[in-house]
Design a protein around this motif. Structure first.
Motif, PDB file in Angstrom:
ATOM      1  N   HIS A  91      -4.563   1.161   2.005  1.00  0.00           N
ATOM      2  CA  HIS A  91      -4.595   0.529   3.317  1.00  0.00           C
ATOM      3  C   HIS A  91      -3.203   0.103   3.773  1.00  0.00           C
ATOM      4  O   HIS A  91      -2.824   0.294   4.924  1.00  0.00           O
ATOM      5  CB  HIS A  91      -5.537  -0.673   3.287  1.00  0.00           C
ATOM      6  N   VAL A  92      -2.475  -0.499   2.865  1.00  0.00           N
ATOM      7  CA  VAL A  92      -1.133  -0.961   3.232  1.00  0.00           C
ATOM      8  C   VAL A  92      -0.254   0.236   3.603  1.00  0.00           C
ATOM      9  O   VAL A  92       0.483   0.194   4.595  1.00  0.00           O
ATOM     10  CB  VAL A  92      -0.493  -1.755   2.079  1.00  0.00           C
ATOM     11  N   GLU A  94      -1.217   3.246   4.677  1.00  0.00           N
ATOM     12  CA  GLU A  94      -1.663   3.812   5.958  1.00  0.00           C
ATOM     13  C   GLU A  94      -1.125   2.978   7.109  1.00  0.00           C
ATOM     14  O   GLU A  94      -0.713   3.507   8.145  1.00  0.00           O
ATOM     15  CB  GLU A  94      -3.196   3.857   6.005  1.00  0.00           C
ATOM     16  N   MET A  95      -1.114   1.682   6.918  1.00  0.00           N
ATOM     17  CA  MET A  95      -0.616   0.791   7.952  1.00  0.00           C
ATOM     18  C   MET A  95       0.876   0.998   8.163  1.00  0.00           C
ATOM     19  O   MET A  95       1.350   1.064   9.300  1.00  0.00           O
ATOM     20  CB  MET A  95      -0.912  -0.646   7.517  1.00  0.00           C
TER      21      MET A  95
ATOM     22  N   LEU B 102      -5.513   1.457  16.657  1.00  0.00           N
ATOM     23  CA  LEU B 102      -5.664   1.806  15.239  1.00  0.00           C
ATOM     24  C   LEU B 102      -7.035   1.420  14.690  1.00  0.00           C
ATOM     25  O   LEU B 102      -7.434   1.873  13.614  1.00  0.00           O
ATOM     26  CB  LEU B 102      -4.570   1.120  14.419  1.00  0.00           C
ATOM     27  N   LYS B 105      -8.966   4.327  14.138  1.00  0.00           N
ATOM     28  CA  LYS B 105      -8.232   5.409  13.489  1.00  0.00           C
ATOM     29  C   LYS B 105      -8.151   5.226  11.969  1.00  0.00           C
ATOM     30  O   LYS B 105      -8.311   6.172  11.214  1.00  0.00           O
ATOM     31  CB  LYS B 105      -6.810   5.456  14.072  1.00  0.00           C
ATOM     32  N   LEU B 106      -7.892   3.999  11.540  1.00  0.00           N
ATOM     33  CA  LEU B 106      -7.693   3.741  10.107  1.00  0.00           C
ATOM     34  C   LEU B 106      -9.007   3.293   9.470  1.00  0.00           C
ATOM     35  O   LEU B 106      -9.409   2.150   9.634  1.00  0.00           O
ATOM     36  CB  LEU B 106      -6.625   2.677   9.906  1.00  0.00           C
ATOM     37  N   SER B 107      -9.617   4.155   8.730  1.00  0.00           N
ATOM     38  CA  SER B 107     -10.882   3.889   8.017  1.00  0.00           C
ATOM     39  C   SER B 107     -11.746   2.870   8.743  1.00  0.00           C
ATOM     40  O   SER B 107     -11.926   1.752   8.258  1.00  0.00           O
ATOM     41  CB  SER B 107     -10.602   3.418   6.589  1.00  0.00           C
ATOM     42  N   GLY B 154     -12.011  -1.475   8.927  1.00  0.00           N
ATOM     43  CA  GLY B 154     -12.155  -1.207   7.498  1.00  0.00           C
ATOM     44  C   GLY B 154     -10.862  -1.360   6.722  1.00  0.00           C
ATOM     45  O   GLY B 154     -10.867  -1.722   5.550  1.00  0.00           O
ATOM     46  N   ASN B 155      -9.739  -1.113   7.381  1.00  0.00           N
ATOM     47  CA  ASN B 155      -8.440  -1.224   6.723  1.00  0.00           C
ATOM     48  C   ASN B 155      -8.058  -2.695   6.598  1.00  0.00           C
ATOM     49  O   ASN B 155      -7.835  -3.376   7.599  1.00  0.00           O
ATOM     50  CB  ASN B 155      -7.386  -0.450   7.539  1.00  0.00           C
ATOM     51  N   SER B 156      -7.976  -3.196   5.372  1.00  0.00           N
ATOM     52  CA  SER B 156      -7.780  -4.630   5.165  1.00  0.00           C
ATOM     53  C   SER B 156      -6.446  -5.104   5.718  1.00  0.00           C
ATOM     54  O   SER B 156      -6.335  -6.217   6.231  1.00  0.00           O
ATOM     55  CB  SER B 156      -7.884  -4.951   3.680  1.00  0.00           C
ATOM     56  N   SER B 157      -5.438  -4.253   5.645  1.00  0.00           N
ATOM     57  CA  SER B 157      -4.124  -4.633   6.151  1.00  0.00           C
ATOM     58  C   SER B 157      -4.161  -4.771   7.673  1.00  0.00           C
ATOM     59  O   SER B 157      -3.639  -5.739   8.232  1.00  0.00           O
ATOM     60  CB  SER B 157      -3.099  -3.582   5.728  1.00  0.00           C
ATOM     61  N   LEU B 158      -4.775  -3.800   8.309  1.00  0.00           N
ATOM     62  CA  LEU B 158      -4.893  -3.864   9.767  1.00  0.00           C
ATOM     63  C   LEU B 158      -5.714  -5.072  10.188  1.00  0.00           C
ATOM     64  O   LEU B 158      -5.356  -5.769  11.146  1.00  0.00           O
ATOM     65  CB  LEU B 158      -5.540  -2.580  10.294  1.00  0.00           C
TER      66      LEU B 158
END
Lengths: 234, 234
Positions: A91-92, A94-95, B102, B105-107, B154-158
């Motif tokens: 995830h990081v 991808e970000m 995003l 876009k991101l999971s 879903g993306n924890s960072s986002l």
DNA sequence: GACAGCTTAGGTGTATGCAGCTTAGCTTTT
DNA sequence: AAAAGCTAAGCTGCATACACCTAAGCTGTC
């Protein structure tokens, strides 16, 4: 086990006087630079002794860091450096791929002579790594490179996130890098060369794209290792 | 001046026992929901009295929050809720415009019946605002809407960055909103309607784009006010 | 011999007192 | 009357002692 050993009480005399902010910066740096590794315990009392202060400013520093997701405290157990799950690492990364493209898009700072000089200096140092790899130096070069890049980000919010994702991903990457010295050294040289060219043209957008390309490269390396069997190379 | 007055000592008896984490959540919420306004002073001793604890856990909470850029402590002076500069506000909004795209876009997390039900509930509440605007209710609906959106990331960072930029921008937007009640109510209804449609199709990407559109709308409103003469509507 | 319970060592969480920094208001001097 | 300096109040930063939680190891029992 405990990452502190060589300067247990020496540090008490070297600083003018550590306050909570200084301790905070130092701890973040130590985690980034892999002096504290994921899973290591950071004992408040021990750090307090090292810095020659009481537990209070150490606690304050740890509390402030905790929001970066780098450490985790559990009552009665201890404070440990967070080991990101494989999913979180992805995830990081991808970000960061997305953030890289924004560097040149959101009010970029035009790269100037100071940036160019800094990059060329780093390029010089990186070249020396080919004839004698030093893990610490590789990490330091990357670290300073990251600060140079950050100084080209005009959008304060983006810069903050760029820093945040860097510190989260740094230790993972540096652990991977230490197992493929030649490969990552070449990649770093390419990255710096590309960046020098981009900065010579004053092209912040190109800087962002170069970053994206090399984050992608690192991401691929990490994914390969994750699929092979994890990176628990303590 | 000081935002606390109605429940100075009442709260000491209402909670089971506030610890630092609970205080942290409460303070963030109060800043988001505009109970503490930019410039307000948060006195450790006063908060400690209110929660029936000592200054220590309050300090811990404030320290943890400080990395979100919502408060700022200066020795000898006090701790104040940060008032973002006009430039910083623009930066946060520009960033949110990008982050919104995003989301899908991101999971992304596929929106399900639970999301739909939540949004329809909010839509109901928002409709009632047309026949009697209540600032608190408007803020609450927006706040809960934001949590629903976050649960689709879903993306924890986002998700972490989405939350971070929200809390940074929230108070600014809610201050603006209170000066244009009818306008923002209609916009909220449109936003919720669009979101319900997107979720009905299970289309997380559409959710992101709807968010982007309405962030853009809010951004335009804020820019207009900034150019008119600032939003120091205390 | 295995397992349940106790005990203890070691960690974070909290309370409290004091030191140090800022600022506002008063006093004094020019 | 104005300005410079002093003084005191109020805040955060730090130090220390204690409470509480957790896990590991020992002990006693079955």
């Amino acid at each position: 086990m405990n990452a502190i050993d060589d300067k247990s009480k020496a540090a008490a005399a070297l600083g003018p006087r550590m306050d909570a902010s200084a301790i905070q910066r130092l701890l973040v740096e130590r985690i980034c630079l892999l002096r504290y590794r994921p899973g290591d315990q950071l004992k408040e009392a021990e750090l307090a002794r090292e810095f020659g202060v009481s537990r209070t400013p150490v606690r304050d520093a740890l509390n402030r860091i905790s929001h970066l997701g780098m450490i985790e405290s559990r009552n009665g157990v201890g404070t440990v450096v967070v080991r990101l799950s494989e999913e979180q690492i992805r995830h990081v990364y991808e970000m960061r791929l997305e953030l890289a493209c924004l560097i040149g898009k959101l009010s970029p700072v035009a790269p100037g002579p100071a940036h160019l000089a800094a990059l060329q200096g780093l390029l010089q140092r990186a070249r020396r790594l080919r004839d004698g790899f030093k893990a610490d130096e590789y990490v330091l070069i990357n670290h300073e490179l990251h600060e140079v890049i950050a100084s080209m980000i005009g959008n304060s919010s983006l810069r903050s996130m760029w820093l945040q994702t860097y510190v989260q991903a740094a230790s993972t990457w540096y652990m991977v890098a230490q197992t493929r010295e030649a490969e990552v050294t070449d990649a770093l040289l390419e990255e710096l060369t590309d960046l020098v060219n981009a900065v010579k043209h004053g092209d912040a957008e190109a800087v962002g794209f170069v970053q994206r390309i090399h984050i992608q490269y690192g991401f691929a390396k990490i994914n390969a290792m994750l699929e092979e069997g994890g990176l628990d190379a303590d």
